[in-house]
Design an enzyme around this catalytic site. Structure first.
Site, PDB file in Angstrom:
ATOM      1  N   GLU A 163     -10.088 -10.745  -6.963  1.00 16.82           N
ATOM      2  CA  GLU A 163      -8.984  -9.806  -6.993  1.00 16.82           C
ATOM      3  C   GLU A 163      -7.869  -9.807  -7.945  1.00 16.82           C
ATOM      4  OE1 GLU A 163      -7.844  -9.801  -2.898  1.00 16.82           O
ATOM      5  OE2 GLU A 163      -9.776  -9.379  -2.013  1.00 16.82           O
TER       6      GLU A 163
ATOM      7  N   LYS B  94       0.819  -1.237  -0.052  1.00 17.71           N
ATOM      8  CA  LYS B  94      -0.048   0.173   0.104  1.00 17.71           C
ATOM      9  C   LYS B  94       0.864   1.375  -0.045  1.00 17.71           C
ATOM     10  CE  LYS B  94      -3.968  -2.318   2.471  1.00 17.71           C
ATOM     11  NZ  LYS B  94      -5.139  -2.092   3.323  1.00 17.71           N
TER      12      LYS B  94
ATOM     13  N   HIS C 141      -2.058  -5.474   1.782  1.00 18.97           N
ATOM     14  CA  HIS C 141      -3.341  -6.085   1.704  1.00 18.97           C
ATOM     15  C   HIS C 141      -3.296  -7.790   1.356  1.00 18.97           C
ATOM     16  CE1 HIS C 141      -7.587  -7.140   0.244  1.00 18.97           C
ATOM     17  NE2 HIS C 141      -7.172  -7.964  -0.708  1.00 18.97           N
TER      18      HIS C 141
ATOM     19  N   ASN D 216      -1.959   0.438   6.770  1.00 23.31           N
ATOM     20  CA  ASN D 216      -1.474  -0.771   7.237  1.00 23.31           C
ATOM     21  C   ASN D 216      -0.527  -1.647   6.258  1.00 23.31           C
ATOM     22  OD1 ASN D 216      -3.378  -1.789   5.600  1.00 23.31           O
ATOM     23  ND2 ASN D 216      -4.429  -3.083   7.101  1.00 23.31           N
TER      24      ASN D 216
ATOM     25  N   TYR E 105     -12.765  -2.405  -3.374  1.00 23.81           N
ATOM     26  CA  TYR E 105     -13.299  -2.274  -2.131  1.00 23.81           C
ATOM     27  C   TYR E 105     -14.541  -2.396  -1.962  1.00 23.81           C
ATOM     28  CZ  TYR E 105      -8.685  -1.972   0.115  1.00 23.81           C
ATOM     29  OH  TYR E 105      -7.301  -2.253   0.346  1.00 23.81           O
TER      30      TYR E 105
HETATM   31  P1  CMP Z   1      -7.813  -4.379   3.685  1.00 25.40           P
HETATM   32  O1  CMP Z   1      -7.096  -5.779   3.958  1.00 25.40           O
HETATM   33  O2  CMP Z   1      -6.901  -3.691   2.465  1.00 25.40           O
HETATM   34  O3  CMP Z   1      -9.144  -4.283   3.438  1.00 25.40           O
HETATM   35  C1  CMP Z   1     -10.002  -3.211   3.995  1.00 25.40           C
HETATM   36  C2  CMP Z   1      -9.162  -2.427   4.452  1.00 25.40           C
HETATM   37  O4  CMP Z   1      -9.927  -1.235   5.214  1.00 25.40           O
HETATM   38  C3  CMP Z   1      -8.409  -3.022   5.524  1.00 25.40           C
HETATM   39  O5  CMP Z   1      -7.191  -3.448   4.832  1.00 25.40           O
HETATM   40  C4  CMP Z   1      -7.715  -1.650   6.175  1.00 25.40           C
HETATM   41  O6  CMP Z   1      -6.735  -0.976   5.907  1.00 25.40           O
HETATM   42  C5  CMP Z   1      -9.020  -0.881   6.210  1.00 25.40           C
HETATM   43  N1  CMP Z   1      -9.528  -0.313   7.551  1.00 25.40           N
HETATM   44  C6  CMP Z   1     -10.175  -1.123   8.375  1.00 25.40           C
HETATM   45  N2  CMP Z   1     -10.487  -0.901   9.381  1.00 25.40           N
HETATM   46  C7  CMP Z   1     -10.264   0.700   9.209  1.00 25.40           C
HETATM   47  C8  CMP Z   1     -10.457   1.728  10.128  1.00 25.40           C
HETATM   48  N3  CMP Z   1     -11.098   1.564  11.282  1.00 25.40           N
HETATM   49  N4  CMP Z   1      -9.744   2.981   9.448  1.00 25.40           N
HETATM   50  C9  CMP Z   1      -9.386   3.059   8.302  1.00 25.40           C
HETATM   51  N5  CMP Z   1      -9.089   2.164   7.609  1.00 25.40           N
HETATM   52  C10 CMP Z   1      -9.626   0.804   7.815  1.00 25.40           C
END
Ligand code: CMP
Length: 139
Positions: free
Chosen positions: A127, A10, A116, A113, A50
């Protein structure tokens, strides 16, 4: 069984030049990077990817973040690749991620984070199809 999963490095990680370090964790875990490309998603691509989160309060923030800078899209292959990659990524929230996981090492927050990974083989198939054509994948 031998599986494929879909991975994204990311914007928070590409921005900090962490692609190589994250790939080292992936490869040391025995997963093979069978496709990889660096792209910048459009808003429409992020919204489609998403779509299941569109009612969540963080959806707009997620789409803005994922389109803010280039990302690295990958197909990873190996024994139980979906579960194995989720294990080495660690929990969504880096504060809850186990020691040695990618998110413990690199993630900044629940949103930023670093990576993914698909949550099931069904998601992985969707995906991968959404982001790669067959001839871009060399297993
Ligand atoms: P990902 O696995 O890419 O799929 C959904 C994403 O939503 C997840 O990783 C997080 O990065 C994001 N996400 C989940 N919870 C939150 C939150 N509380 N605030 C912002 N982003 C979030």
């Amino acid at each position: 069984a031998k599986e494929r999963t879909f991975s994204i490095i990311k914007p928070d990680a590409t921005r900090r030049n962490l692609t190589g370090e994250i790939n080292a964790v992936i490869e040391k875990a025995g997963l093979r990077i069978v496709a990889q490309k660096r792209v910048k998603w459009t808003k429409a691509q992020a919204q489609e990817f998403y779509a299941e989160h569109k009612e969540r309060p963080f959806f707009k923030e997620l789409v803005t973040f994922m389109t803010s800078e280039p990302i690295v899209l990958q197909v990873l292959e190996g024994e139980d690749a979906v579960a194995k990659y989720r294990e080495i990524m660690g929990a969504t929230d880096p504060a809850e991620a186990k020691r040695g996981t990618i998110r413990k090492k690199f993630a900044l927050s629940k949103g930023e984070n670093s990576v993914h990974g698909s949550d099931s083989t069904k998601s992985a198939s969707r995906e991968i199809k959404m982001n790669f054509i067959a001839k871009e994948i060399a297993g």
